[in-house]
Design a protein around this motif. Structure first.
Motif, PDB file in Angstrom:
ATOM      1  N   UNK A 108      -0.974  -8.839   3.481  1.00 16.15           N
ATOM      2  CA  UNK A 108      -0.519  -8.463   4.826  1.00 16.15           C
ATOM      3  C   UNK A 108       0.831  -7.753   4.763  1.00 16.15           C
ATOM      4  N   UNK A 109       1.756  -8.286   3.974  1.00 13.45           N
ATOM      5  CA  UNK A 109       3.102  -7.699   3.903  1.00 13.45           C
ATOM      6  C   UNK A 109       3.064  -6.286   3.342  1.00 13.45           C
ATOM      7  N   UNK A 113       4.006  -2.958   5.473  1.00 13.54           N
ATOM      8  CA  UNK A 113       5.101  -2.099   5.023  1.00 13.54           C
ATOM      9  C   UNK A 113       4.651  -0.651   4.913  1.00 13.54           C
ATOM     10  N   UNK A 114       3.476  -0.430   4.333  1.00 16.44           N
ATOM     11  CA  UNK A 114       2.969   0.938   4.205  1.00 16.44           C
ATOM     12  C   UNK A 114       2.753   1.589   5.564  1.00 16.44           C
ATOM     13  N   UNK A 115       2.181   0.829   6.483  1.00 14.73           N
ATOM     14  CA  UNK A 115       1.917   1.380   7.813  1.00 14.73           C
ATOM     15  C   UNK A 115       3.210   1.704   8.542  1.00 14.73           C
ATOM     16  N   UNK A 116       4.180   0.799   8.499  1.00 14.90           N
ATOM     17  CA  UNK A 116       5.421   1.023   9.235  1.00 14.90           C
ATOM     18  C   UNK A 116       6.192   2.219   8.686  1.00 14.90           C
ATOM     19  N   UNK A 248      -6.822   4.611  -2.845  1.00 20.11           N
ATOM     20  CA  UNK A 248      -6.200   5.308  -3.971  1.00 20.11           C
ATOM     21  C   UNK A 248      -5.752   4.267  -5.003  1.00 20.11           C
ATOM     22  N   UNK A 249      -6.716   3.661  -5.673  1.00 20.98           N
ATOM     23  CA  UNK A 249      -6.448   2.734  -6.781  1.00 20.98           C
ATOM     24  C   UNK A 249      -5.405   1.682  -6.446  1.00 20.98           C
ATOM     25  N   UNK A 250      -5.549   1.027  -5.275  1.00 22.91           N
ATOM     26  CA  UNK A 250      -4.626  -0.041  -4.905  1.00 22.91           C
ATOM     27  C   UNK A 250      -5.018  -1.330  -5.602  1.00 22.91           C
ATOM     28  N   UNK A 251      -4.040  -2.195  -5.757  1.00 29.40           N
ATOM     29  CA  UNK A 251      -4.308  -3.526  -6.301  1.00 29.40           C
ATOM     30  C   UNK A 251      -3.925  -4.613  -5.310  1.00 29.40           C
ATOM     31  N   UNK A 252      -3.313  -4.227  -4.179  1.00 24.41           N
ATOM     32  CA  UNK A 252      -2.935  -5.178  -3.137  1.00 24.41           C
ATOM     33  C   UNK A 252      -3.048  -4.471  -1.791  1.00 24.41           C
TER      34      UNK A 252
END
Length: 300
Positions: A108-109, A113-116, A248-252
């Motif tokens: 969630x964090x 963070x990415x969205x904000x 895009x190859x995320x891990x979280x």
């Protein structure tokens, strides 16, 4: 010499008469205003408004509660298998499992963070370029056709290009969210500024306002509701682009949780990711709505 049949008047008596008439007129106006204040429009009262505000929350919970009940019924009646549609209790259990492992809060964090970051940068760029295009005919002719064409490009079409340019990392993910947040703000601000009352602008110019002062003092306050409409659309778009960004190859992240759950056949976690995206998206939209109410009261 006297004039029979005509009253004899003096300047003082005429002034006294006018003063008395003015006093009476003011008193009548005040009495009428007081009467208007004591007689609100039919069907409206402050108590009614307050009670309606309190009623909004339970009314808004009716459909989610009905959907939850339908979900429970569909998952336990044999209509779907547990793999196709696990019951709400299984989704809640999956959430508890991720919380115990310390993963759900991290997902969630990171997504928030990415969205904000993407939303703030994209909205700022949209505000600047939207104001430029909305106020300048030259900028409109130069920029509007190209930006309009780019707006039609689907979000997933940007993914391979961003990987090629920025490699696999946070920059490519945040940039995709910036793209998603930019266009709603740009469109609403540019269109709103084109329709600002010309008389209002000319009056401000007559008082010596021009350039940035004219924009920040008169033009932007005049389009505050439209600006916040664009911001709320941009925030929703940022959450939509998050899932594409986390391809895009995320891990979280919640988008990663969504895709990883699909690959591993964990429908309970997949539904959990969807529910979390909906809840957090609604919370952020509600916070922006509070900011909109404050801004409208302050500037509009």
């Amino acid at each position: 010499m006297s004039h029979q049949g005509e009253p004899y008047t003096t300047g003082a008596s005429v002034a006294d008469g006018r003063a008395a008439a003015a006093t009476a007129t003011a008193a009548d106006a005040a009495h009428a205003g007081a009467g208007t204040a004591r007689a609100p429009a039919p069907g409206w009262s402050p108590a009614g408004v307050r009670s309606w505000n309190w009623a909004r929350l339970p009314l808004g919970l009716i459909i989610p509660a009905a959907l939850l009940a339908a979900w429970q019924l569909a998952s336990t009646s044999g209509m779907f298998t547990v793999v196709q549609l696990p019951p709400p209790a299984m989704v809640l259990s999956a959430a508890g499992e991720l919380v115990d492992r310390g993963e759900l809060g991290t997902h969630i964090a990171i997504s928030t963070q990415r969205v904000l970051i993407g939303f703030l940068v994209g909205a700022a760029l949209g505000l600047v370029l939207g104001a430029t295009v909305g106020l300048s005919k030259l900028a409109d002719a130069l920029l509007a056709p190209t930006i309009g064409a780019l707006r039609a490009v689907p979000s997933l079409a940007w993914v391979p290009l961003l990987i090629l340019w920025m490699k696999i990392g946070e920059d490519s993910k945040v940039t995709l969210i910036i793209i998603g947040a930019f266009f709603p703000v740009f469109t609403t601000v540019s269109l709103a500024l084109r329709h600002v009352d010309r008389n209002l602008v000319e009056a401000a110019r007559a008082f010596g306002l021009k350039g940035i002062r004219l924009l920040t003092t008169v033009q932007l306050p005049a389009v505050v509701p439209a600006v916040f409409s664009g911001l709320r659309l941009a925030l929703a778009q940022a959450w939509l682009f998050l899932v594409a960004a986390e391809l895009i190859a995320s891990s979280m992240g919640l988008g990663f949780l969504l895709i990883d759950s699909q690959n591993n056949g964990r429908t309970d976690r997949l539904l959990l990711a969807i529910v979390m995206l909906a809840v957090i998206g609604k919370i952020t939209d509600a916070l922006l709505g509070l900011a909109e109410k404050w801004a409208v009261k302050r500037w509009a």
